[in-house]
Design a protein around this motif. Structure first.
Motif, PDB file in Angstrom:
ATOM      1  N   ASP A  31       0.841  -1.195   0.000  1.00 56.52           N
ATOM      2  CA  ASP A  31       0.000   0.000   0.000  1.00 56.52           C
ATOM      3  C   ASP A  31       0.881   1.253   0.000  1.00 56.52           C
ATOM      4  OD1 ASP A  31      -2.224  -1.618   0.277  1.00 56.52           O
ATOM      5  OD2 ASP A  31      -2.373  -1.322   2.440  1.00 56.52           O
ATOM      6  N   TYR A  32       0.265   2.373  -0.314  1.00 53.35           N
ATOM      7  CA  TYR A  32       0.926   3.658  -0.124  1.00 53.35           C
ATOM      8  C   TYR A  32      -0.026   4.558   0.644  1.00 53.35           C
ATOM      9  CZ  TYR A  32      -1.788   5.474  -4.104  1.00 53.35           C
ATOM     10  OH  TYR A  32      -2.805   5.858  -4.945  1.00 53.35           O
ATOM     11  N   GLN A  33       0.528   5.531   1.339  1.00 48.86           N
ATOM     12  CA  GLN A  33      -0.275   6.446   2.141  1.00 48.86           C
ATOM     13  C   GLN A  33      -0.538   7.724   1.363  1.00 48.86           C
ATOM     14  OE1 GLN A  33       1.141   7.320   6.101  1.00 48.86           O
ATOM     15  NE2 GLN A  33       2.224   5.363   6.163  1.00 48.86           N
ATOM     16  N   ILE A  34      -1.734   8.259   1.503  1.00 40.60           N
ATOM     17  CA  ILE A  34      -2.048   9.591   0.997  1.00 40.60           C
ATOM     18  C   ILE A  34      -2.702  10.358   2.133  1.00 40.60           C
ATOM     19  CG2 ILE A  34      -2.218   9.011  -1.452  1.00 40.60           C
ATOM     20  CD1 ILE A  34      -5.213   8.794  -1.183  1.00 40.60           C
ATOM     21  N   TRP A  35      -2.381  11.664   2.234  1.00 39.99           N
ATOM     22  CA  TRP A  35      -2.985  12.441   3.306  1.00 39.99           C
ATOM     23  C   TRP A  35      -2.932  13.931   3.026  1.00 39.99           C
ATOM     24  CZ3 TRP A  35       1.999  10.738   3.604  1.00 39.99           C
ATOM     25  CH2 TRP A  35       2.963  11.617   4.036  1.00 39.99           C
ATOM     26  N   CYS A  36      -3.777  14.638   3.763  1.00 38.76           N
ATOM     27  CA  CYS A  36      -3.865  16.091   3.719  1.00 38.76           C
ATOM     28  C   CYS A  36      -3.543  16.608   5.113  1.00 38.76           C
ATOM     29  CB  CYS A  36      -5.265  16.538   3.309  1.00 38.76           C
ATOM     30  SG  CYS A  36      -5.782  15.886   1.708  1.00 38.76           S
ATOM     31  N   ASP A  37      -2.926  17.761   5.183  1.00 36.56           N
ATOM     32  CA  ASP A  37      -2.511  18.340   6.451  1.00 36.56           C
ATOM     33  C   ASP A  37      -3.217  19.675   6.655  1.00 36.56           C
ATOM     34  OD1 ASP A  37      -0.370  20.264   7.869  1.00 36.56           O
ATOM     35  OD2 ASP A  37      -0.119  18.208   8.577  1.00 36.56           O
ATOM     36  N   ASP A  38      -3.864  19.834   7.811  1.00 37.09           N
ATOM     37  CA  ASP A  38      -4.598  21.076   8.098  1.00 37.09           C
ATOM     38  C   ASP A  38      -3.732  22.318   7.940  1.00 37.09           C
ATOM     39  OD1 ASP A  38      -6.982  19.812   8.660  1.00 37.09           O
ATOM     40  OD2 ASP A  38      -6.723  19.864  10.831  1.00 37.09           O
ATOM     41  N   SER A  39      -2.466  22.252   8.351  1.00 40.20           N
ATOM     42  CA  SER A  39      -1.626  23.447   8.336  1.00 40.20           C
ATOM     43  C   SER A  39      -1.200  23.860   6.933  1.00 40.20           C
ATOM     44  CB  SER A  39      -0.398  23.249   9.222  1.00 40.20           C
ATOM     45  OG  SER A  39       0.417  22.205   8.716  1.00 40.20           O
ATOM     46  N   TYR A  40      -1.140  22.938   5.978  1.00 39.43           N
ATOM     47  CA  TYR A  40      -0.735  23.290   4.608  1.00 39.43           C
ATOM     48  C   TYR A  40      -1.913  23.278   3.638  1.00 39.43           C
ATOM     49  CZ  TYR A  40       1.364  23.147   0.010  1.00 39.43           C
ATOM     50  OH  TYR A  40       1.666  23.417  -1.296  1.00 39.43           O
ATOM     51  N   HIS A  41      -2.691  22.215   3.655  1.00 40.58           N
ATOM     52  CA  HIS A  41      -3.767  22.035   2.671  1.00 40.58           C
ATOM     53  C   HIS A  41      -5.057  22.752   3.038  1.00 40.58           C
ATOM     54  CE1 HIS A  41      -1.174  18.443   2.009  1.00 40.58           C
ATOM     55  NE2 HIS A  41      -1.342  18.824   0.751  1.00 40.58           N
ATOM     56  N   GLY A  42      -5.232  23.068   4.309  1.00 38.88           N
ATOM     57  CA  GLY A  42      -6.456  23.708   4.764  1.00 38.88           C
ATOM     58  C   GLY A  42      -7.203  22.805   5.733  1.00 38.88           C
ATOM     59  N   LYS A  43      -7.850  23.401   6.676  1.00 40.12           N
ATOM     60  CA  LYS A  43      -8.551  22.661   7.723  1.00 40.12           C
ATOM     61  C   LYS A  43      -9.670  21.799   7.132  1.00 40.12           C
ATOM     62  CE  LYS A  43     -10.028  22.941  12.379  1.00 40.12           C
ATOM     63  NZ  LYS A  43      -9.254  21.836  12.881  1.00 40.12           N
ATOM     64  N   GLY A  44      -9.650  20.520   7.481  1.00 37.85           N
ATOM     65  CA  GLY A  44     -10.718  19.612   7.072  1.00 37.85           C
ATOM     66  C   GLY A  44     -10.655  19.115   5.641  1.00 37.85           C
ATOM     67  N   THR A  45      -9.561  19.377   4.915  1.00 34.13           N
ATOM     68  CA  THR A  45      -9.476  18.869   3.544  1.00 34.13           C
ATOM     69  C   THR A  45      -9.212  17.375   3.563  1.00 34.13           C
ATOM     70  OG1 THR A  45      -7.128  19.442   3.436  1.00 34.13           O
ATOM     71  CG2 THR A  45      -8.690  21.050   2.546  1.00 34.13           C
ATOM     72  N   VAL A  46      -9.665  16.683   2.512  1.00 36.33           N
ATOM     73  CA  VAL A  46      -9.511  15.233   2.419  1.00 36.33           C
ATOM     74  C   VAL A  46      -8.935  14.860   1.057  1.00 36.33           C
ATOM     75  CG1 VAL A  46     -11.387  14.738   4.037  1.00 36.33           C
ATOM     76  CG2 VAL A  46     -11.894  14.932   1.614  1.00 36.33           C
TER      77      VAL A  46
END
Length: 95
Positions: free
Chosen positions: A16-31
């Motif tokens: 598998d590989y991981q994908i993610w969003c970060d509140d501090s860079y991508h914006g709060k609550g982004t998926v």
């Protein structure tokens, strides 16, 4: 800046590989969201993992681009981090 790319991490040993969003860079609550875009002037198609708000419109047209988005089936609604099997097809059946 509307479609900031997802963070990804992979290791050769994992299937598998991981994908993610970060509140501090991508914006709060982004998926993590699959984005499919067509440039109107050239007809070129592009797709990528973008971090969008969970309530993002599934289809839209901007001045020079038409785009559609789809949730990754491995990502639970509202979760900012998930794992996908390497080589997984794009979730285009939802588009």
């Amino acid at each position: 800046k509307r479609f900031k790319g997802c963070n990804t991490r992979t290791t050769q040993a994992d299937s598998d590989y991981q994908i993610w969003c970060d509140d501090s860079y991508h914006g709060k609550g982004t998926v993590p969201t699959f984005v499919f875009a067509v440039l109107r002037d050239t007809g070129k198609e592009h797709s990528w993992c973008g971090c969008l708000p969970g309530d993002a419109s599934r289809k839209a047209t901007m001045e020079s681009i038409s785009y559609r988005v789809a949730a990754y089936p491995e990502c639970l609604p509202g979760e900012q981090r998930c794992r996908r099997p390497k080589g997984s097809p794009a979730p285009i059946s939802e588009l």
